[in-house]
Motif scaffolding. Sequence first.
Motif, PDB file in Angstrom:
ATOM      1  N   LEU A 107       0.841  -1.186   0.000  1.00 44.21           N
ATOM      2  CA  LEU A 107       0.000   0.000   0.000  1.00 44.21           C
ATOM      3  C   LEU A 107       0.878   1.238   0.000  1.00 44.21           C
ATOM      4  O   LEU A 107       1.796   1.361   0.822  1.00 44.21           O
ATOM      5  N   ILE A 108       0.607   2.174  -0.920  1.00 51.44           N
ATOM      6  CA  ILE A 108       1.380   3.409  -1.049  1.00 51.44           C
ATOM      7  C   ILE A 108       0.505   4.578  -0.620  1.00 51.44           C
ATOM      8  O   ILE A 108      -0.611   4.749  -1.109  1.00 51.44           O
ATOM      9  N   SER A 109       1.008   5.400   0.308  1.00 56.70           N
ATOM     10  CA  SER A 109       0.229   6.526   0.821  1.00 56.70           C
ATOM     11  C   SER A 109       0.145   7.644  -0.212  1.00 56.70           C
ATOM     12  O   SER A 109       0.833   7.633  -1.234  1.00 56.70           O
ATOM     13  N   GLU A 110      -0.689   8.638   0.075  1.00 61.49           N
ATOM     14  CA  GLU A 110      -0.854   9.779  -0.829  1.00 61.49           C
ATOM     15  C   GLU A 110       0.450  10.538  -1.004  1.00 61.49           C
ATOM     16  O   GLU A 110       0.685  11.161  -2.040  1.00 61.49           O
ATOM     17  N   PHE A 156     -12.527   3.356  -7.978  1.00 59.87           N
ATOM     18  CA  PHE A 156     -11.159   3.357  -8.461  1.00 59.87           C
ATOM     19  C   PHE A 156     -10.978   4.309  -9.639  1.00 59.87           C
ATOM     20  O   PHE A 156     -11.833   4.402 -10.517  1.00 59.87           O
ATOM     21  N   LYS A 157      -9.845   4.995  -9.671  1.00 62.62           N
ATOM     22  CA  LYS A 157      -9.544   5.899 -10.770  1.00 62.62           C
ATOM     23  C   LYS A 157      -9.046   5.133 -11.990  1.00 62.62           C
ATOM     24  O   LYS A 157      -9.456   5.388 -13.110  1.00 62.62           O
ATOM     25  N   TYR A 158      -8.121   4.210 -11.752  1.00 60.70           N
ATOM     26  CA  TYR A 158      -7.572   3.426 -12.857  1.00 60.70           C
ATOM     27  C   TYR A 158      -6.862   2.194 -12.306  1.00 60.70           C
ATOM     28  O   TYR A 158      -6.595   2.074 -11.110  1.00 60.70           O
ATOM     29  N   GLU A 203      -0.998  -2.103 -10.543  1.00 59.94           N
ATOM     30  CA  GLU A 203      -1.110  -0.916  -9.705  1.00 59.94           C
ATOM     31  C   GLU A 203      -2.526  -0.399  -9.784  1.00 59.94           C
ATOM     32  O   GLU A 203      -3.098  -0.276 -10.868  1.00 59.94           O
ATOM     33  N   LEU A 204      -3.104  -0.081  -8.627  1.00 62.20           N
ATOM     34  CA  LEU A 204      -4.467   0.401  -8.562  1.00 62.20           C
ATOM     35  C   LEU A 204      -4.506   1.718  -7.809  1.00 62.20           C
ATOM     36  O   LEU A 204      -3.918   1.839  -6.738  1.00 62.20           O
ATOM     37  N   LEU A 225      -2.397   4.338  -3.540  1.00 62.12           N
ATOM     38  CA  LEU A 225      -2.001   3.375  -4.548  1.00 62.12           C
ATOM     39  C   LEU A 225      -1.790   2.016  -3.899  1.00 62.12           C
ATOM     40  O   LEU A 225      -1.288   1.920  -2.779  1.00 62.12           O
ATOM     41  N   THR A 226      -2.161   0.966  -4.623  1.00 65.22           N
ATOM     42  CA  THR A 226      -1.889  -0.395  -4.188  1.00 65.22           C
ATOM     43  C   THR A 226      -1.122  -1.087  -5.298  1.00 65.22           C
ATOM     44  O   THR A 226      -1.574  -1.110  -6.450  1.00 65.22           O
TER      45      THR A 226
END
Length: 211
Positions: free
Chosen positions: A50-53, A154-156, A170-171, A178-179
């Motif tokens: 998991l990637i933070s903002e 979800f954006k993309y 990547e989501l 981001l995941t």
Amino acid sequence: MNKLNFFQLCLLMSFGLFSNAGQAAEQPVQQLKTFLSASKSLSADFKQVLISESGQPGQTSYGIFYLQRPGKFRWDYQKPFQQQIVSNAGKVWFYDADLEQVTIKKLDESVGSTPALLLSGDVALEDNYIMDNQGNDGDMQWVKLSPKNQESSFKYILIGLEKGSLAGMELSDNFGQLTRIYFSNVKLNPPLKLDLFEFKAPKGVDIFSEQ
């Protein structure tokens, strides 16, 4: 990531894990379409980050994924927390060992606008997403899927393909997170036991049905 997003994410990731040896010369979008009809079963190890903002890596999870078409899949999250998501016969069981809780959902539009519906073969990829080739990054080719549904969480989604096999994903959600998923030890068409997809709730857990 809250419980709903975690559930949707695991469903979301489940549609893209197919491969075909003849894909090397195909464009990424066509490869992805071929994936969806090429394999009947699959198993793979995965690492989820998991990637933070702010772009900082957060929780990292590890586990094993199993797939049997049509409509059967199982995500076993093993570290750092034990969680399972099992789909069979049009239902999905979400089990959180720490919370001692099972949630049962129906696998249809009620679970959100996710590509999990593609597992049944009833929904075409083009019906739900705009697909764009994103070019190469080293040995990987990337496809971008943008949901057509304005209410999607979800954006993309970016899907990375390497040597005819899924290698990364990547989501991006609507909360700025981001995941990233990394796949390894991918096995195509392995013999899988049917009881992998038969969920039995442990004794003493709370069960919530949203069917």
